[in-house]
Design a protein around this motif. Structure first.
Motif, short mmCIF file in Angstrom:
data_model
loop_
_atom_site.label_atom_id
_atom_site.label_comp_id
_atom_site.label_asym_id
_atom_site.label_seq_id
_atom_site.Cartn_x
_atom_site.Cartn_y
_atom_site.Cartn_z
N ASP A 6 43.87 30.92 40.19
CA ASP A 6 42.65 31.44 39.80
C ASP A 6 41.88 32.25 41.00
O ASP A 6 41.06 33.11 40.71
CB ASP A 6 41.62 29.93 39.77
CG ASP A 6 41.95 28.99 38.79
OD1 ASP A 6 42.68 29.58 37.80
OD2 ASP A 6 41.55 27.62 38.81
N SER A 10 40.63 36.23 39.91
CA SER A 10 39.36 36.54 40.15
C SER A 10 39.40 37.86 41.16
O SER A 10 38.60 38.70 40.93
CB SER A 10 38.52 35.41 40.76
OG SER A 10 37.51 35.60 41.32
N GLU A 14 38.27 41.63 40.29
CA GLU A 14 37.08 42.16 41.10
C GLU A 14 37.70 43.72 41.77
O GLU A 14 36.90 44.56 41.94
CB GLU A 14 36.61 41.15 42.29
CG GLU A 14 35.72 40.34 41.73
CD GLU A 14 35.46 39.18 42.60
OE1 GLU A 14 35.87 39.20 43.97
OE2 GLU A 14 35.09 38.04 42.37
#
Length: 101
Positions: A6, A10, A14
């Motif tokens: 996870d 992420s 980004e």
């Protein structure tokens, strides 16, 4: 392992958004159990960690994704290619470096 995936997902989204200005959709569809299951052609980037959490990991990226990201990083439309040049490899290393960093 789920927390790490996870976090990686992420950070990847980004980083790509920061480098290209486009917000990608990143998903983890499952695990690959062996090298023969990895789709080709691919790029691979070896990451070595030290200073507390020692170890190595290899990040695999399909060439069409690597070239599309490289093109977007260089101000293009994100056009994918079936072959990769030195600039594309450098861009792939930069993406992985930014995500892991």
């Amino acid at each position: 392992m789920s927390i790490l995936l996870d976090l990686f997902s992420s950070a990847s989204a980004e980083t790509v958004e920061g480098l290209t200005g486009e917000s990608p959709i990143v998903s983890m569809d499952g695990e690959i159990s062996g090298v023969s299951d990895i789709p080709t052609p691919i790029t691979s980037t070896k990451v070595t960690a030290s200073d507390g959490a020692d170890g190595e990991m290899i990040i695999y990226m399909p060439i069409n994704i690597a070239t599309a990201l490289a093109d977007a990083m260089l101000g293009g439309d994100g056009e994918a290619s079936d072959s990769i040049d030195d600039d594309g490899l450098d861009s792939t290393k930069e993406i992985v470096s930014q995500v892991i960093g």
